[in-house]
Design an enzyme around this catalytic site. Structure first.
Site, PDB file in Angstrom:
ATOM      1  N   VAL A 386       0.826  -1.207   0.000  1.00  0.00           N
ATOM      2  CA  VAL A 386       0.000   0.000   0.000  1.00  0.00           C
ATOM      3  C   VAL A 386       0.861   1.258   0.000  1.00  0.00           C
ATOM      4  O   VAL A 386       0.354   2.367   0.083  1.00  0.00           O
ATOM      5  CB  VAL A 386      -0.956   0.057   1.210  1.00  0.00           C
ATOM      6  CG1 VAL A 386      -2.055  -0.958   1.046  1.00  0.00           C
ATOM      7  CG2 VAL A 386      -0.207  -0.126   2.500  1.00  0.00           C
ATOM      8  N   SER A 705     -16.000 -12.887  14.220  1.00  0.00           N
ATOM      9  CA  SER A 705     -16.870 -12.148  13.306  1.00  0.00           C
ATOM     10  C   SER A 705     -17.566 -13.022  12.270  1.00  0.00           C
ATOM     11  O   SER A 705     -18.340 -12.540  11.465  1.00  0.00           O
ATOM     12  CB  SER A 705     -16.092 -11.033  12.612  1.00  0.00           C
ATOM     13  OG  SER A 705     -15.219 -11.579  11.674  1.00  0.00           O
ATOM     14  N   LYS A 748     -13.238  -5.034   4.863  1.00  0.00           N
ATOM     15  CA  LYS A 748     -14.145  -6.112   4.482  1.00  0.00           C
ATOM     16  C   LYS A 748     -15.041  -5.683   3.323  1.00  0.00           C
ATOM     17  O   LYS A 748     -15.283  -6.462   2.388  1.00  0.00           O
ATOM     18  CB  LYS A 748     -14.996  -6.520   5.687  1.00  0.00           C
ATOM     19  CG  LYS A 748     -14.180  -7.267   6.746  1.00  0.00           C
ATOM     20  CD  LYS A 748     -14.999  -7.527   7.986  1.00  0.00           C
ATOM     21  CE  LYS A 748     -14.210  -8.369   8.983  1.00  0.00           C
ATOM     22  NZ  LYS A 748     -14.939  -8.541  10.236  1.00  0.00           N
TER      23      LYS A 748
HETATM   24  P1  ADP Z   1       4.663  -1.579   1.207  1.00  0.00           P
HETATM   25  O1  ADP Z   1       5.941  -1.061   1.705  1.00  0.00           O
HETATM   26  O2  ADP Z   1       3.478  -1.022   1.919  1.00  0.00           O
HETATM   27  O3  ADP Z   1       4.597  -3.056   1.103  1.00  0.00           O
HETATM   28  P2  ADP Z   1       5.477  -0.415  -1.284  1.00  0.00           P
HETATM   29  O4  ADP Z   1       5.884   0.911  -0.779  1.00  0.00           O
HETATM   30  O5  ADP Z   1       6.517  -1.412  -1.611  1.00  0.00           O
HETATM   31  O6  ADP Z   1       4.450  -1.047  -0.276  1.00  0.00           O
HETATM   32  O7  ADP Z   1       4.529  -0.177  -2.531  1.00  0.00           O
HETATM   33  C1  ADP Z   1       4.407  -1.054  -3.612  1.00  0.00           C
HETATM   34  C2  ADP Z   1       4.337  -0.296  -4.908  1.00  0.00           C
HETATM   35  O8  ADP Z   1       3.142   0.444  -5.008  1.00  0.00           O
HETATM   36  C3  ADP Z   1       5.445   0.697  -5.050  1.00  0.00           C
HETATM   37  O9  ADP Z   1       5.898   0.660  -6.366  1.00  0.00           O
HETATM   38  C4  ADP Z   1       4.773   2.018  -4.760  1.00  0.00           C
HETATM   39  O10 ADP Z   1       5.407   3.070  -5.412  1.00  0.00           O
HETATM   40  C5  ADP Z   1       3.383   1.789  -5.275  1.00  0.00           C
HETATM   41  N1  ADP Z   1       2.412   2.589  -4.521  1.00  0.00           N
HETATM   42  C6  ADP Z   1       1.826   2.267  -3.350  1.00  0.00           C
HETATM   43  N2  ADP Z   1       0.960   3.220  -2.967  1.00  0.00           N
HETATM   44  C7  ADP Z   1       0.983   4.161  -3.916  1.00  0.00           C
HETATM   45  C8  ADP Z   1       0.272   5.411  -4.103  1.00  0.00           C
HETATM   46  N3  ADP Z   1      -0.620   5.845  -3.218  1.00  0.00           N
HETATM   47  N4  ADP Z   1       0.562   6.125  -5.178  1.00  0.00           N
HETATM   48  C9  ADP Z   1       1.462   5.665  -6.078  1.00  0.00           C
HETATM   49  N5  ADP Z   1       2.133   4.532  -5.991  1.00  0.00           N
HETATM   50  C10 ADP Z   1       1.899   3.770  -4.918  1.00  0.00           C
END
Ligand code: ADP
Length: 847
Positions: A386, A705, A748
């Site tokens: 995310v 749940s 959910k």
């Molecule tokens: P996490 O550390 O939460 O597992 P990452 O930072 O590795 O996630 O994110 C995975 C990919 O998704 C990355 O390439 C990131 O740049 C992209 N990403 C995640 N959220 C966004 C967002 N809100 N806008 C643009 N790109 C995003």
């Protein structure tokens, strides 16, 4: 008479040869003529008994020497008042001078003469006889008054002079033989002349001494001059000593080291070692270590130099020193805390996440105002993909800091964080110090990934070490077992990430400010894919912009049919796959641009791996659709109930935890209590075995749940009425049939949407959570908020099974239920904040 040039020889300026013969006046013995050739000398006063070489260049002077040599070798030496004068007249010479004898003469190739003269006696010019080619003077010998040599006064004065001479000689580190000469002189006048001729006196001073006829007065005069000389010598020695003291320490070390080098070289040690050591020493000096660390480094350096180059111990010490010099003790980057700029950068890198961005900017603003902020550590909590890591990177970029990330997942050994003591073979520092070295500055943004996955066992508790790292009161002196010297982490900006907050040890949780990032909706994902993921993957795979055109529908089909996740990891991977296929096509000569449509996605990605639940199967008896919260976002799960003839055993399968088993029991008890109203035989539980199963048995599931889902499946299978497949539900059930609130409604609901289910039954007490759900999604889903299980069954089953009068809902509840059906919020009255139960299904690896 012109161009005469008489210079003192180079030797003259030094102390005269110690073997200068002293000629007693009585022994001079010879008749000295009354008229003598005159030799003007420029910058020295010649005393009797002095022997010294002179250079003669001026024409008149050369003829004077020639004449003297032709006769009886006597010549009169008078000093010029102005040494610069080329052709001094008689009144420009001192009248008192010395009769000397030319002992030897050498003609130099350039026409000059070098003569060796010896002073014989003092004389005074009484008449100057100018003539060609030389000038002659008539002189009068100066006969000094005689002194009693053995009076106390004479002896005292002579001794005082000798002592001073001795002191001066020793201060100047000069040969002491000259003392023996002075010991042998009994005449104060002779002593005075000898000393005066050896002191570096100015012309006027020396001339004064020469002119003083009384031997005692002359020695007193010389004695005074000696006192001054002694003072000068002492002062000089003092200055020199001071300078020497300052130099000597470093010089001593230098000499010793050079000597050691030489010895080692002799012993056959490798040449390069000395250079290596010098280099290391230089690095230690420049590393900016704090005092105590420097002391330790120097100590180890000395140890290293004493060791054999190839010994195991020496390589251990060398590795240690390498670590010390490479750590950023002092180096740091300059913070850029322009909040507008930070906002810009966060927006550039991330779509949406407004609340999270605001919170980050607030955090940075406080940091800007308060430099030594000892505030909480930020902790991003949310499912994988995310953007937790990429937010961290953006923060670093916005602040102009270095970014470092270490993963704590699965760490059980404290030494992973804090390092091993150097006494262990192959010991190294822990991950924190590793990270700092990698960062190369002492104020990086330091991300501690998966802090919820840190475990503890017999190897110590890593979270205790983490506590020390994160505690602003202690982390200015973080102690790594390997380094064994404190390292300052107080300038580091730590950010932690976690999937779930619960497993984080409470002490750690206390230090952190949790920022939740829940999953993205399909609309968000579409926007992110278009703006970030696709361009990024195209660049990664060397595809120029314009070559690939991906329609929105194509992206959506990838989102819905090839991935099912809260984050973006798989989506990015799948888009990457498409880009690689395109790249290959280009390499094989296909012509772009490549249009990716919903239809031709399978050409790139193969058969879809997910199908929408609603499309899956028709409505079924005994199968209800539940919604679960998982650390990776929400998920859909199915609960199956089967009745077979038997003796009333209840079989629960599917790797369920205790809480979920108890939920199943509660659902069963509720069903039995409502048997009458549902029109099912009262003793159904005695004649049949009831099998409750939750598929995907490989994953352990737990939490309360699923209560209403189990109850629904049970009622369906007992009544034979199918459950509507397009309805998903979540809620805890009590024995009396009340529906209690659950956690994670947002996740959910998004999971339901991802599965194509548009109708969600949820507890009334969760109505307030509606506002967490993005508006676009909230609008798509129809929510039915319920208070008791009867309402659930009425909505979820294809047909209402309550054949007798159902306990009538109060008018208030009835209208609320209606409204809920319409997906409209309740009027102003808000339900009391419900205690969220941990309605979680925790996936665990199958054992
Ligand atoms: P996490 O550390 O939460 O597992 P990452 O930072 O590795 O996630 O994110 C995975 C990919 O998704 C990355 O390439 C990131 O740049 C992209 N990403 C995640 N959220 C966004 C967002 N809100 N806008 C643009 N790109 C995003």
């Amino acid at each position: 008479m012109k161009d005469d040039d008489i210079k003192k020889s180079p030797e003259e300026s030094a102390i005269p040869p110690s073997d200068a013969p002293v000629v007693d006046e009585k022994d001079a013995g010879q008749e000295i003529p009354g008229v003598l050739p005159l030799l003007p000398v420029r910058d020295i006063v010649i005393f009797p008994y002095m022997t010294l070489p002179l250079f003669v260049g001026r024409e008149g002077s050369i003829s004077a020497v020639d004449e003297a040599l032709a006769k009886d070798r006597f010549i009169f030496l008078a000093t010029q008042k102005d040494p610069a004068m080329e052709d001094p007249k008689s009144d420009e010479l001192y009248t008192t001078g010395t009769v000397a004898m030319i002992m030897r003469m050498i003609k130099l190739p350039d026409g000059r003469l070098k003569i060796l003269i010896q002073g014989v006696t003092k004389g005074k010019i009484v008449e100057v006889v100018e003539g060609k080619p030389g000038t002659h003077v008539r002189i009068e010998r100066i006969i000094e008054p005689s002194v009693k040599e053995d009076t106390l006064e004479t002896e005292a004065l002579m001794r005082a002079s000798r002592e001073k001479i001795e002191r001066i000689l020793s201060l100047k580190n000069m040969p002491v033989e000259i003392l023996m000469v002075t010991e042998n002189i009994n005449n104060p006048g002779v002593l005075a002349d000898l000393v005066a001729s050896n002191l570096r006196l100015k012309i006027e001073e020396a001339q004064k001494v020469l002119e003083e006829e009384d031997p005692m007065s002359r020695l007193t005069m010389v004695n005074n001059l000696l006192s001054r000389e002694l003072q000068l010598a002492e002062m000089q020695a003092k200055i020199q000593n001071q300078a020497k003291e300052e130099m000597s320490k470093s010089q001593r070390e230098y000499f010793l080291r050079e000597q050691m080098k030489a010895i080692k070289h002799e012993l056959g040690d490798i040449d390069g070692k000395a250079e290596e050591a010098d280099e290391l020493r230089e690095k230690i000096k420049n590393a900016g270590m704090p005092k105590e660390v420097l002391k330790e480094a120097e100590k180890q350096m000395r140890r290293l130099e004493g060791m054999h180059h190839d010994s195991a111990e020496s390589s251990v010490v060398r590795t240690y020193l390498d670590w010390l010099v490479e750590l950023p003790w002092k180096k740091e980057t300059k913070d850029n805390l322009r909040i507008n700029k930070a906002r810009e950068i966060l927006d550039q890198d991330h779509h949406g996440l407004e609340k999270v961005k605001d919170r980050i900017l607030e955090y940075l603003s406080v940091r800007k105002l308060k430099d030594d902020m000892k505030g909480p550590i930020l902790c991003f909590v949310g499912p994988p993909g995310v953007g937790k890591t990429s937010l961290g990177k953006s923060i670093a970029r916005a602040m102009g800091r270095k970014f470092i990330r270490i993963s704590l997942g699965g760490i059980r050994d404290e030494a992973e964080i804090r390092g091993h003591r150097r006494t262990y073979v192959g010991a190294l520092p822990g991950r924190i110090i590793h990270g700092m070295k990698q960062a190369g500055s002492r104020n990086p943004v330091f991300m501690l990934d998966e802090i919820d996955k840190v475990g503890a066992d017999f190897r110590g508790d890593p979270s205790a070490a983490l506590l020390e790292v994160l505690d602003p009161e202690q982390n200015n002196a973080f102690s790594d077992n390997y380094l064994n010297v404190p390292f300052d982490l107080s300038k580091v900006l730590f950010i932690a990430t976690a999937n779930v907050i619960d497993p984080i040890p409470p002490a750690l949780k206390d230090r952190m400010e949790v920022i939740r990032i829940s999953g993205y909706t399909d609309v968000d994902k579409l926007a992110i894919a278009k703006k970030f993921l696709l361009p990024h993957q195209m660049e990664e795979n060397g595809i120029r912009s314009g070559w690939v055109k991906m329609q929105d529908k194509a992206i959506l089909s990838v989102i819905q049919q090839y991935t099912r996740e809260a984050g973006l990891r798989n989506l990015e991977r799948e888009i990457g796959r498409i880009c690689r296929k395109v790249a290959r096509g280009i390499a094989e000569g296909e012509k772009g641009p490549f249009q990716i449509t919903a239809r031709n996605v399978p050409k790139y990605l193969g058969v879809p791996s997910h199908i929408l639940e609603k499309e899956a199967e028709a409505d079924e008896v005994g199968v209800a659709t539940g919604l679960a919260w998982t650390p990776t976002g929400g998920d859909i799960l199915f609960i199956e109930v089967s009745l077979v003839d038997g003796k009333g055993n209840v079989i629960i399968t599917g790797n369920l935890g205790d809480v979920m088993r108890e939920s199943a029991q509660a659902a069963l008890t509720y069903t039995r209590s409502r048997a009458d109203q549902l029109g099912i035989p009262k003793n159904f539980h005695q004649r049949q075995d009831i099998h409750i199963h939750v598929p995907a048995g490989g994953i352990q599931k737990d939490g309360p749940s699923a209560g209403i889902t189990i109850a629904t499946a049970l009622v369906s299978s007992l009544t034979g009425i199918p459950v509507r497949r397009d309805v998903a539900m979540t809620g805890e059930v009590t024995l009396r049939g009340r529906v209690l609130p659950i956690g994670g409604l947002k996740e959910k609901s998004l999971a339901a949407l991802r599965g194509g289910i548009m109708h969600v039954i949820a507890p009334e007490l969760n109505r307030k959570d509606l506002e967490d759900i993005p508006r676009h999604e909230a609008k798509q889903v129809k929510f039915s908020f319920v208070k008791n299980i009867d309402e659930v069954i009425a909505i979820a089953l294809k047909r209402n099974p309550f054949r007798t009068e159902r306990k009538k809902p109060s008018p208030k509840t009835a209208s609320a239920a209606k409204r809920a059906h319409a997906g409209k919020p309740l009027p102003a009255k808000r339900s009391a904040p419900a205690k969220k139960t941990a309605g979680a299904i925790k996936p665990r690896k199958a054992r």
